[in-house]
Write a protein that holds these residues in place. Structure first.
Motif, PDB file in Angstrom:
ATOM      1  N   THR A   7       5.328  20.432  29.881  1.00 48.98           N
ATOM      2  CA  THR A   7       4.460  20.848  28.783  1.00 48.98           C
ATOM      3  C   THR A   7       5.206  20.938  27.463  1.00 48.98           C
ATOM      4  OG1 THR A   7       3.168  22.123  30.377  1.00 48.98           O
ATOM      5  CG2 THR A   7       2.796  22.592  28.061  1.00 48.98           C
ATOM      6  N   HIS A   8       4.583  20.391  26.443  1.00 46.76           N
ATOM      7  CA  HIS A   8       5.033  20.438  25.054  1.00 46.76           C
ATOM      8  C   HIS A   8       6.367  19.722  24.872  1.00 46.76           C
ATOM      9  CE1 HIS A   8       4.908  21.599  20.927  1.00 46.76           C
ATOM     10  NE2 HIS A   8       5.956  22.384  21.000  1.00 46.76           N
ATOM     11  N   SER A   9       7.474  20.475  24.778  1.00 47.00           N
ATOM     12  CA  SER A   9       8.736  19.893  24.307  1.00 47.00           C
ATOM     13  C   SER A   9       9.790  19.708  25.387  1.00 47.00           C
ATOM     14  CB  SER A   9       9.324  20.792  23.205  1.00 47.00           C
ATOM     15  OG  SER A   9       9.611  22.078  23.736  1.00 47.00           O
ATOM     16  N   PHE A  27       6.317  27.509  25.738  1.00 47.10           N
ATOM     17  CA  PHE A  27       5.062  26.829  26.049  1.00 47.10           C
ATOM     18  C   PHE A  27       5.117  26.145  27.415  1.00 47.10           C
ATOM     19  CE2 PHE A  27       3.889  25.957  21.287  1.00 47.10           C
ATOM     20  CZ  PHE A  27       3.722  27.318  21.098  1.00 47.10           C
ATOM     21  N   THR A  28       6.310  25.975  27.948  1.00 47.82           N
ATOM     22  CA  THR A  28       6.487  25.286  29.223  1.00 47.82           C
ATOM     23  C   THR A  28       6.400  26.296  30.355  1.00 47.82           C
ATOM     24  OG1 THR A  28       7.927  23.656  28.160  1.00 47.82           O
ATOM     25  CG2 THR A  28       8.009  23.784  30.559  1.00 47.82           C
ATOM     26  N   ASP A  47       9.332  27.494  20.934  1.00 44.87           N
ATOM     27  CA  ASP A  47       8.710  26.438  21.741  1.00 44.87           C
ATOM     28  C   ASP A  47       9.743  25.462  22.305  1.00 44.87           C
ATOM     29  OD1 ASP A  47       9.047  25.672  19.036  1.00 44.87           O
ATOM     30  OD2 ASP A  47       7.598  24.043  19.223  1.00 44.87           O
ATOM     31  N   HIS A  48      11.024  25.698  21.992  1.00 46.82           N
ATOM     32  CA  HIS A  48      12.103  24.859  22.515  1.00 46.82           C
ATOM     33  C   HIS A  48      13.129  25.638  23.334  1.00 46.82           C
ATOM     34  CE1 HIS A  48      11.177  21.098  20.247  1.00 46.82           C
ATOM     35  NE2 HIS A  48      10.472  21.972  19.551  1.00 46.82           N
ATOM     36  N   THR A 170       6.538  13.472  22.924  1.00 50.18           N
ATOM     37  CA  THR A 170       6.936  14.853  23.165  1.00 50.18           C
ATOM     38  C   THR A 170       6.394  15.692  22.014  1.00 50.18           C
ATOM     39  OG1 THR A 170       8.768  16.346  23.709  1.00 50.18           O
ATOM     40  CG2 THR A 170       9.165  14.726  21.975  1.00 50.18           C
ATOM     41  N   HIS A 171       6.530  17.016  22.140  1.00 43.85           N
ATOM     42  CA  HIS A 171       6.034  17.947  21.120  1.00 43.85           C
ATOM     43  C   HIS A 171       4.529  17.758  20.902  1.00 43.85           C
ATOM     44  CE1 HIS A 171       6.392  20.731  17.746  1.00 43.85           C
ATOM     45  NE2 HIS A 171       7.652  20.927  18.136  1.00 43.85           N
ATOM     46  N   ASP A 172       3.805  17.668  21.995  1.00 43.06           N
ATOM     47  CA  ASP A 172       2.366  17.421  21.928  1.00 43.06           C
ATOM     48  C   ASP A 172       1.534  18.551  22.528  1.00 43.06           C
ATOM     49  OD1 ASP A 172       2.997  17.002  24.607  1.00 43.06           O
ATOM     50  OD2 ASP A 172       2.798  14.823  24.482  1.00 43.06           O
ATOM     51  N   GLY A 173       2.151  19.724  22.747  1.00 46.68           N
ATOM     52  CA  GLY A 173       1.462  20.828  23.416  1.00 46.68           C
ATOM     53  C   GLY A 173       0.457  21.573  22.552  1.00 46.68           C
ATOM     54  N   LEU A 174       0.414  21.295  21.251  1.00 42.97           N
ATOM     55  CA  LEU A 174      -0.537  21.968  20.371  1.00 42.97           C
ATOM     56  C   LEU A 174      -1.869  21.226  20.284  1.00 42.97           C
ATOM     57  CD1 LEU A 174       1.815  22.903  17.376  1.00 42.97           C
ATOM     58  CD2 LEU A 174       1.182  24.310  19.336  1.00 42.97           C
TER      59      LEU A 174
END
Length: 209
Positions: A7-9, A27-28, A47-48, A170-174
């Protein structure tokens, strides 16, 4: 090498029984550190990097990151190594080179933080929250596709500047389903234009490199 998108990043790389995790943020939700041998963290945003998760991971995992993140990991039992642009090192049997120094500008009132990108085994480049062009061949690019600090034009220009053999989102969790469909469409368009594989992996999807 097996690459799994989370998830996300966050991504997880596996090779010869070793596991390297990049940017396990808050977020993961998946148990991405289970069985992990080493962690790379590009920068200090939540978020990282999930500090509490790293604390709970125990001393068996080693972490490579920038100084800004290392300062926040003082209570983490894992070994923490500070790296910067131009460094090269080995983590859990993976060779890693460092590119870039700074996060993309996010807001006029928010200071720019340190951000390091990682090239793993001369195969996978993860830039973190920056559009760093490493100036070397990039077989596999983990391309940011959505963020407060970027727009679609920049994503496309970045893909054209790096010209990877393949690229995964990547970085698409929003993004909701509508936004993810837009990402899919624009990656497909650029893939057709460059004659390269460019697409989004859903969380949990893997590819062999």
């Amino acid at each position: 090498m097996k690459l799994t998108k989370h998830t996300h990043s966050c991504v997880r790389l596996e090779k010869d029984g070793k596991v390297l995790v990049i940017d396990p943020g808050t977020f993961t939700r998946e148990p991405v550190l289970d069985g992990a041998d080493a962690v790379l963290v590009t920068h200090e945003h939540f978020d990282h990097v999930d500090v509490e998760r790293l604390k709970a991971a125990g001393p068996g995992i080693e972490v490579w990151t920038c100084q800004g993140v290392a300062d926040a990991l003082g209570d983490v039992p894992a070994g923490v190594h500070v790296v910067r642009a131009g460094d090269a090192f080995e983590a859990a049997g993976f060779s890693v080179k460092v590119f870039g120094e700074w996060h993309a500008k996010n807001h006029p009132d928010v200071p720019v933080v340190q951000n390091v990108g990682f090239m793993v085994d001369d195969e996978v480049f993860y830039p973190g929250d920056a559009l760093t062009v490493p100036g070397v061949d990039v077989p596999t690019l983990l391309v940011p596709t959505n963020a407060p600090w970027m727009k679609l034009l920049e994503m496309v220009e970045y893909l054209r500047a790096v010209r990877p053999a393949r690229a995964y989102s990547t970085h698409d969790g929003l993004l909701n389903d509508v936004g993810l469909t837009l990402v899919d469409n624009y990656l497909r368009m650029e893939s057709d234009k460059q004659g390269a594989e460019m697409r989004r992996l859903a969380p949990g999807d893997s590819v062999e490199l």
